[in-house]
Design an enzyme around this catalytic site. Structure first.
Site, PDB file in Angstrom:
ATOM      1  N   ALA A  66       0.826  -1.204   0.000  1.00  0.00           N
ATOM      2  CA  ALA A  66       0.000   0.000   0.000  1.00  0.00           C
ATOM      3  C   ALA A  66       0.866   1.262   0.000  1.00  0.00           C
ATOM      4  CB  ALA A  66      -0.946  -0.006   1.195  1.00  0.00           C
ATOM      5  N   ALA A  98       2.011   1.728  -3.509  1.00  0.00           N
ATOM      6  CA  ALA A  98       0.904   2.211  -4.336  1.00  0.00           C
ATOM      7  C   ALA A  98       0.604   3.686  -4.067  1.00  0.00           C
ATOM      8  CB  ALA A  98      -0.343   1.363  -4.090  1.00  0.00           C
ATOM      9  N   GLU A  99       0.540   4.071  -2.804  1.00  0.00           N
ATOM     10  CA  GLU A  99       0.253   5.479  -2.499  1.00  0.00           C
ATOM     11  C   GLU A  99       1.388   6.383  -2.958  1.00  0.00           C
ATOM     12  OE1 GLU A  99      -1.446   8.497   0.866  1.00  0.00           O
ATOM     13  OE2 GLU A  99      -1.499   6.349   1.249  1.00  0.00           O
ATOM     14  N   SER A 100       2.611   5.921  -2.849  1.00  0.00           N
ATOM     15  CA  SER A 100       3.755   6.718  -3.298  1.00  0.00           C
ATOM     16  C   SER A 100       3.699   6.975  -4.794  1.00  0.00           C
ATOM     17  CB  SER A 100       5.069   6.018  -2.941  1.00  0.00           C
ATOM     18  OG  SER A 100       5.215   5.921  -1.546  1.00  0.00           O
ATOM     19  N   SER A 157       0.452   9.158  -5.666  1.00  0.00           N
ATOM     20  CA  SER A 157       0.606  10.560  -5.270  1.00  0.00           C
ATOM     21  C   SER A 157       1.633  11.269  -6.133  1.00  0.00           C
ATOM     22  CB  SER A 157       1.019  10.658  -3.797  1.00  0.00           C
ATOM     23  OG  SER A 157      -0.019  10.234  -2.968  1.00  0.00           O
TER      24      SER A 157
END
Length: 141
Positions: free
Chosen positions: A59, A62-64, A67
């Site tokens: 996660a 994925a968020e890195s 964003s």
């Protein structure tokens, strides 16, 4: 003078110094006008106690990448991006090698963005599917 793709990747990765991305060894490896791809090594430091990739590390990857994809399409002098929500469905366990996260936009609005992130292993097997929503906010003057 136009900057090369290699120079852009080098500059993007340099922005990750002293961040979670550096700690997890997340590296941006490719981009197009529609996608951004990063990879992360799967080593014991991102394992669960039973020796498989931790969903939280997936996660974070994925968020890195999601964003960062939102970030590169805005005027960073006037705006900043923040994550609103991330969901992750984990499909396959991984114990070693690299995982790759490819972010693509489902919605690219002025204020909100919705990004689809497919996380795969080195053989292009689906590991996780993630969705990230971000918001673009004005910087205070």
């Amino acid at each position: 003078m136009q900057i090369s793709k290699d120079e852009l990747l080098k500059k993007a990765n340099a922005a990750s110094k002293n961040t979670l991305m550096e700690t997890l060894e997340i590296e941006i490896v490719d981009f197009t006008e529609e996608t951004l791809t990063a990879r992360m090594p799967v080593t014991p430091k991102v394992h669960q106690p039973d020796g498989v990739l931790h969903g939280g590390a997936t996660a974070a990857l994925a968020e890195s990448v999601g964003s960062f994809a939102s970030h590169i399409f805005i005027n960073t002098e006037e705006f900043f991006v923040r994550g609103l929500e991330i969901t992750a469905n984990h499909i396959k366990s991984v114990t070693k090698g690299y995982i790759y996260a490819k972010a693509s936009f489902l919605h690219r609005g002025r204020t909100t963005q919705l990004i689809d992130i497919r996380v795969t292993d080195e053989d292009d097997n689906l590991v996780s599917i993630c969705r990230l929503s971000t918001i673009t906010l004005p910087k205070k003057k």
